[in-house]
Structures are given as C-alpha cells and as structure tokens.
Motif scaffolding. Sequence first.
Motif, PDB file in Angstrom:
ATOM      1  N   UNK A 123      43.536  46.376  41.713  1.00  0.00           N
ATOM      2  CA  UNK A 123      44.988  46.424  41.840  1.00  0.00           C
ATOM      3  C   UNK A 123      45.340  45.961  43.235  1.00  0.00           C
ATOM      4  N   UNK A 124      46.170  44.922  43.314  1.00  0.00           N
ATOM      5  CA  UNK A 124      46.611  44.397  44.595  1.00  0.00           C
ATOM      6  C   UNK A 124      48.109  44.128  44.493  1.00  0.00           C
ATOM      7  N   UNK A 125      48.890  44.899  45.258  1.00  0.00           N
ATOM      8  CA  UNK A 125      50.338  44.732  45.188  1.00  0.00           C
ATOM      9  C   UNK A 125      50.848  45.034  43.797  1.00  0.00           C
ATOM     10  N   UNK A 126      51.546  44.087  43.208  1.00  0.00           N
ATOM     11  CA  UNK A 126      52.106  44.266  41.865  1.00  0.00           C
ATOM     12  C   UNK A 126      51.155  43.842  40.747  1.00  0.00           C
ATOM     13  N   UNK A 145      35.488  42.395  32.277  1.00  0.00           N
ATOM     14  CA  UNK A 145      34.259  42.988  31.763  1.00  0.00           C
ATOM     15  C   UNK A 145      33.229  41.879  31.640  1.00  0.00           C
ATOM     16  N   UNK A 146      32.055  42.117  32.234  1.00  0.00           N
ATOM     17  CA  UNK A 146      30.981  41.136  32.252  1.00  0.00           C
ATOM     18  C   UNK A 146      31.526  39.811  32.798  1.00  0.00           C
ATOM     19  N   UNK A 147      31.273  38.712  32.111  1.00  0.00           N
ATOM     20  CA  UNK A 147      31.742  37.398  32.585  1.00  0.00           C
ATOM     21  C   UNK A 147      32.934  36.885  31.774  1.00  0.00           C
ATOM     22  N   UNK A 148      33.593  37.757  31.045  1.00  0.00           N
ATOM     23  CA  UNK A 148      34.774  37.345  30.284  1.00  0.00           C
ATOM     24  C   UNK A 148      35.918  37.023  31.238  1.00  0.00           C
ATOM     25  N   UNK A 149      36.900  36.231  30.799  1.00  0.00           N
ATOM     26  CA  UNK A 149      38.052  35.945  31.661  1.00  0.00           C
ATOM     27  C   UNK A 149      38.775  37.231  32.045  1.00  0.00           C
ATOM     28  N   UNK A 150      39.367  37.227  33.236  1.00  0.00           N
ATOM     29  CA  UNK A 150      40.120  38.384  33.707  1.00  0.00           C
ATOM     30  C   UNK A 150      41.376  38.572  32.879  1.00  0.00           C
ATOM     31  N   UNK A 151      41.701  39.830  32.622  1.00  0.00           N
ATOM     32  CA  UNK A 151      42.994  40.194  32.042  1.00  0.00           C
ATOM     33  C   UNK A 151      43.884  40.552  33.220  1.00  0.00           C
ATOM     34  N   UNK A 152      45.083  39.993  33.283  1.00  0.00           N
ATOM     35  CA  UNK A 152      45.981  40.195  34.422  1.00  0.00           C
ATOM     36  C   UNK A 152      47.301  40.743  33.915  1.00  0.00           C
ATOM     37  N   UNK A 153      47.843  41.719  34.624  1.00  0.00           N
ATOM     38  CA  UNK A 153      49.158  42.248  34.316  1.00  0.00           C
ATOM     39  C   UNK A 153      49.925  42.403  35.620  1.00  0.00           C
ATOM     40  N   UNK A 154      51.216  42.064  35.580  1.00  0.00           N
ATOM     41  CA  UNK A 154      52.055  42.242  36.758  1.00  0.00           C
ATOM     42  C   UNK A 154      52.961  43.438  36.528  1.00  0.00           C
ATOM     43  N   UNK A 155      52.931  44.377  37.471  1.00  0.00           N
ATOM     44  CA  UNK A 155      53.735  45.586  37.384  1.00  0.00           C
ATOM     45  C   UNK A 155      55.198  45.240  37.644  1.00  0.00           C
ATOM     46  N   UNK A 156      56.082  45.900  36.938  1.00  0.00           N
ATOM     47  CA  UNK A 156      57.511  45.674  37.124  1.00  0.00           C
ATOM     48  C   UNK A 156      58.130  46.903  37.770  1.00  0.00           C
ATOM     49  N   UNK A 157      59.315  46.753  38.283  1.00  0.00           N
ATOM     50  CA  UNK A 157      60.015  47.876  38.902  1.00  0.00           C
ATOM     51  C   UNK A 157      59.413  48.238  40.242  1.00  0.00           C
ATOM     52  N   UNK A 158      59.764  49.433  40.710  1.00  0.00           N
ATOM     53  CA  UNK A 158      59.224  49.925  41.974  1.00  0.00           C
ATOM     54  C   UNK A 158      57.751  50.255  41.807  1.00  0.00           C
ATOM     55  N   UNK A 159      57.008  50.156  42.900  1.00  0.00           N
ATOM     56  CA  UNK A 159      55.596  50.502  42.859  1.00  0.00           C
ATOM     57  C   UNK A 159      55.179  51.056  44.200  1.00  0.00           C
ATOM     58  N   UNK A 160      54.142  51.873  44.171  1.00  0.00           N
ATOM     59  CA  UNK A 160      53.601  52.435  45.406  1.00  0.00           C
ATOM     60  C   UNK A 160      52.904  51.327  46.182  1.00  0.00           C
ATOM     61  N   UNK A 161      53.143  51.204  47.471  1.00  0.00           N
ATOM     62  CA  UNK A 161      52.637  50.057  48.247  1.00  0.00           C
ATOM     63  C   UNK A 161      51.176  50.183  48.667  1.00  0.00           C
ATOM     64  N   UNK A 162      50.268  50.222  47.690  1.00  0.00           N
ATOM     65  CA  UNK A 162      48.842  50.168  48.007  1.00  0.00           C
ATOM     66  C   UNK A 162      48.503  48.757  48.432  1.00  0.00           C
ATOM     67  N   UNK A 163      47.665  48.601  49.420  1.00  0.00           N
ATOM     68  CA  UNK A 163      47.184  47.271  49.764  1.00  0.00           C
ATOM     69  C   UNK A 163      46.275  46.743  48.669  1.00  0.00           C
ATOM     70  N   UNK A 164      45.303  47.565  48.271  1.00  0.00           N
ATOM     71  CA  UNK A 164      44.449  47.179  47.153  1.00  0.00           C
ATOM     72  C   UNK A 164      43.596  48.353  46.715  1.00  0.00           C
ATOM     73  N   UNK A 165      43.216  48.305  45.473  1.00  0.00           N
ATOM     74  CA  UNK A 165      42.265  49.255  44.916  1.00  0.00           C
ATOM     75  C   UNK A 165      41.239  48.424  44.171  1.00  0.00           C
ATOM     76  N   UNK A 166      39.974  48.682  44.417  1.00  0.00           N
ATOM     77  CA  UNK A 166      38.919  47.923  43.745  1.00  0.00           C
ATOM     78  C   UNK A 166      37.922  48.904  43.168  1.00  0.00           C
ATOM     79  N   UNK A 167      37.642  48.751  41.898  1.00  0.00           N
ATOM     80  CA  UNK A 167      36.663  49.591  41.235  1.00  0.00           C
ATOM     81  C   UNK A 167      35.727  48.689  40.460  1.00  0.00           C
ATOM     82  N   UNK A 168      34.463  48.763  40.785  1.00  0.00           N
ATOM     83  CA  UNK A 168      33.454  48.036  40.006  1.00  0.00           C
ATOM     84  C   UNK A 168      32.393  49.039  39.627  1.00  0.00           C
TER      85      UNK A 168
END
Length: 80
Positions: A40-43, A49-72
């Motif tokens: 999660x980076x910004x909006x 999963x594995x080498x499949x293409x990334x699924x991307x979603x853009x958050x709408x509305x207000x959001x908490x201003x995290x710089x980034x969250x990375x989980x692997x």
Amino acid sequence: MFQENGYVVAESDTGSGLVTIRERVQKFNDGKYHVVKYVRMGRNSTLQVNQLPQQVIQHTGDYLPFNWIFLQTRISFLFK
C-alpha cells in the motif's frame, strides 16, 4: 490477508472504509507454498501472488497518510 474459496484476499481500512483486493486468476488452496506480496502506497494497493500480474486498486475518499506498507510472505493454504 486471507483465503476465500481458494483465492487470496487482502483487506485494509484506509480511513474511509474497508478496501478489498483479490487475486481471481488462480486458486491457491493446493497445499503448495506461494509468495504473496501486498503493498500500500498512498492511495494505491497492489496484490501479487507468485509471478502473476499485480492486482491494483486505487482508494477513493479520504485516507490515512501512510507512506507505504509492504508485506511479503510465503504462505501455504492447506485447507479447502
């Protein structure tokens, strides 16, 4: 992050409600290990999963201003 009907699902609350992103190309309840990346980076959130293409979603509305969250993680869904 969890498994639903064999598919990988990640959820996060960005301050304006729950946002859900799913990998729908392939089921992963096969008892094998899989590499799952959630970022999660910004909006934007991405799920890969594995080498499949990334699924991307853009958050709408207000959001908490995290710089980034990375989980692997290497996970194995051993249940059906």
